[in-house]
Design an enzyme around this catalytic site. Structure first.
Site, PDB file in Angstrom:
ATOM      1  N   LYS A  93      -2.177   5.322  -5.478  1.00  0.00           N
ATOM      2  CA  LYS A  93      -0.955   4.686  -4.957  1.00  0.00           C
ATOM      3  C   LYS A  93      -0.474   5.477  -3.750  1.00  0.00           C
ATOM      4  O   LYS A  93      -0.319   6.703  -3.811  1.00  0.00           O
ATOM      5  CB  LYS A  93       0.147   4.688  -6.031  1.00  0.00           C
ATOM      6  N   GLN A 114       1.081  13.033  -1.733  1.00  0.00           N
ATOM      7  CA  GLN A 114       1.352  11.883  -2.596  1.00  0.00           C
ATOM      8  C   GLN A 114       0.951  12.152  -4.047  1.00  0.00           C
ATOM      9  O   GLN A 114       1.570  11.628  -4.976  1.00  0.00           O
ATOM     10  CB  GLN A 114       0.599  10.655  -2.068  1.00  0.00           C
ATOM     11  N   LYS A 129      -3.515   7.649   0.341  1.00  0.00           N
ATOM     12  CA  LYS A 129      -2.837   7.309   1.598  1.00  0.00           C
ATOM     13  C   LYS A 129      -3.853   6.666   2.529  1.00  0.00           C
ATOM     14  O   LYS A 129      -5.061   6.856   2.378  1.00  0.00           O
ATOM     15  CB  LYS A 129      -2.247   8.564   2.264  1.00  0.00           C
ATOM     16  N   GLY A 168       3.627   0.036   2.174  1.00  0.00           N
ATOM     17  CA  GLY A 168       3.938   0.228   3.586  1.00  0.00           C
ATOM     18  C   GLY A 168       4.278   1.676   3.889  1.00  0.00           C
ATOM     19  O   GLY A 168       4.471   2.502   3.008  1.00  0.00           O
ATOM     20  N   ASP A 169       4.320   1.980   5.163  1.00  0.00           N
ATOM     21  CA  ASP A 169       4.729   3.286   5.671  1.00  0.00           C
ATOM     22  C   ASP A 169       5.139   3.033   7.113  1.00  0.00           C
ATOM     23  O   ASP A 169       5.448   1.894   7.480  1.00  0.00           O
ATOM     24  CB  ASP A 169       3.570   4.294   5.546  1.00  0.00           C
ATOM     25  N   SER A 380       8.124   1.294  -5.689  1.00  0.00           N
ATOM     26  CA  SER A 380       6.840   0.584  -5.619  1.00  0.00           C
ATOM     27  C   SER A 380       6.225   0.473  -7.007  1.00  0.00           C
ATOM     28  O   SER A 380       5.663  -0.564  -7.374  1.00  0.00           O
ATOM     29  CB  SER A 380       5.877   1.318  -4.687  1.00  0.00           C
TER      30      SER A 380
END
Length: 448
Positions: A93, A114, A129, A168-169, A380
């Site tokens: 994720k 992450q 990522k 998203g980022d 998320s």
């Protein structure tokens, strides 16, 4: 570097030798490893199972070429990435970033962070990522759609709601998420809503997802302040950036009685002693997609500083929400001199190591990114839960869950810092708590 722990020194040297030139990634690894000596003294089995070496080498590194056509019929070539770092706790994720600065080292740094950020949420999600050096700014909707289709055509075979779930980022909002999902659906013939998060509400998105990282940051910092008999009420706050995280951090600060006096973008800084009007910033940045300097056209009390440094503005609380390594030791010295009492990281690794040390040495309350900005990925994960249940939650219920998660993250970091001999050092607490949760799961699952 790591005290007298020669094994850690050897491991870090091996990591640097294998990842030459990936500056941001090596910085992130070094920060985590620096927190681990007391853990390894208590849990030597982590050495026995080579946990650190395994964590520092991604499970999978996917790099691919993207060829797309602009509105003039000209072809462009970009590079795409997906780093699936660790899935000991659940499916991979992590977000996708579309920005010209993206390269392998940035994606690996973000993916490594992450792992621990996701672990701190307590949710069943692993770390990953991805992204591309494609920049959506000044591109038409059709150009962005064509790029997203080509990107997903290369990536889709590595995704799945129990395999890897992107979000998203920077540069990837609901528009891009929609185009990416549309191509995934076209290629797989499945409406697998849980395969991507950050969707629009009308086809599987979650309430509070837009606000989550900014709100979560403020919930974490508020809990930290309250633990020290303080609050946002009556405080002056400066927030670097004016994107999604910064905007909703400003909104929540204002709701809690704080006064945001300055925000920024890559071109300059706006300062408004009477308090930034968040609705104006939303109009400029989210709807008109213009520069922050436009704010002065709506508010006579505001001043714009072209190329200005937001950290030169006197403040009680600083929230760096723009980009990595934006807040330096020099900036930290300035903020401390001006009386700052707390810093909360909304961006990923926005404070340099020297800056962090300066704040800690001065007794400034410091909320590290991997804990304080975990609200986005936490929500998320809540979106994934709703998708798996074919359910829809209200804004109020989802926001309540988000706040509970962020308060629990703070408590976990604080209690862990006490347990391992660094009371009040939330950086150490976050690194150790996240590491132990992942390392224990890795041992439980054997050598894989």
């Amino acid at each position: 570097m790591f005290g007298v722990d020669e094994k850690l020194e050897s491991i870090y040297k091996e990591v640097t030798d294998r990842n030459t030139g990936e500056t941001e990634y090596l910085q992130a690894v070094k920060e985590v490893l620096a927190s681990l000596p007391p853990v390894l003294a208590k849990h030597p089995e982590f050495y026995e199972y080579n946990i650190i070496e395994r964590l520092c080498e991604p499970d999978r590194q996917i790099i691919f070429r993207i060829v797309w056509e602009d509105d003039k019929g000209e072809l462009h070539i970009n590079r795409g990435f997906r780093i699936q770092f660790n899935n000991a706790l659940g499916p991979y994720k992590g977000g996708l970033r579309f920005h010209s600065s993206v390269y392998l080292g940035i994606v690996k740094f973000l993916g490594f962070e992450q792992i621990f950020k996701n672990a701190l949420t307590g949710m069943p999600i692993g770390g990953a990522k991805g992204g591309s050096d494609f920049d959506p700014h000044d591109k038409s909707d059709r150009e962005i759609m064509r790029f997203c289709r080509r990107f997903m055509t290369e990536l889709y075979r590595y995704l799945g709601d129990d395999i890897d779930v992107p979000a998203g980022d920077i540069g990837v909002g609901q528009r891009e998420i929609g185009y990416l999902f549309g191509q995934y659906k076209r290629l797989t013939h499945k409406f697998e809503a849980g395969v991507i998060t950050g969707k629009k509400l009308n086809w599987g998105g979650s309430q509070v997802r837009t606000e989550a990282t900014g709100y979560g940051l403020v919930y974490f910092v508020d809990e930290m302040l309250r633990d020290h008999k303080k609050s946002f009420d009556g405080m002056k706050v400066t927030i670097s950036g004016s994107g999604n995280v910064a905007i909703y951090a400003a909104e929540k600060v204002t709701q809690l009685g704080g006064k945001v006096t300055a925000m920024s973008d890559s071109k300059g800084v706006i300062y408004d002693e009477s308090g930034i009007n968040v609705e104006t910033v939303k109009q400029i940045k989210e709807i008109e997609r213009k520069r922050i300097k436009e704010y002065t056209k709506f508010h006579e009390t505001a001043t714009y500083y072209e190329g200005g440094n937001i950290w030169k503005i006197k403040t009680d609380i600083a929230l760096p929400c723009a980009t990595e390594n934006e807040l330096t030791k020099k900036d930290a010295d300035t903020l401390i001199k001006d009386g700052v009492i707390a810093v909360g990281e909304g961006a990923n690794m926005p404070t340099t190591p020297e800056g962090i040390k300066t704040f800690l040495d001065a007794g400034v309350l410091f909320a590290p990114a991997k804990a304080a900005n975990a609200g986005g990925v936490a929500t998320s994960a809540l979106e994934m839960i709703q998708n798996s249940r074919h359910d829809v939650w209200t804004f109020e219920y989802t926001d309540k869950r988000l706040k509970e998660i962020m308060v629990n993250i703070y408590k976990t970091c604080n209690e862990t810092s006490d347990e391992f001999g660094s009371p009040g050092n939330l950086i150490t607490g976050a690194n150790i708590a996240g590491f132990i949760r992942v390392a224990t799961a890795m041992i439980d699952q054997g050598v894989i």
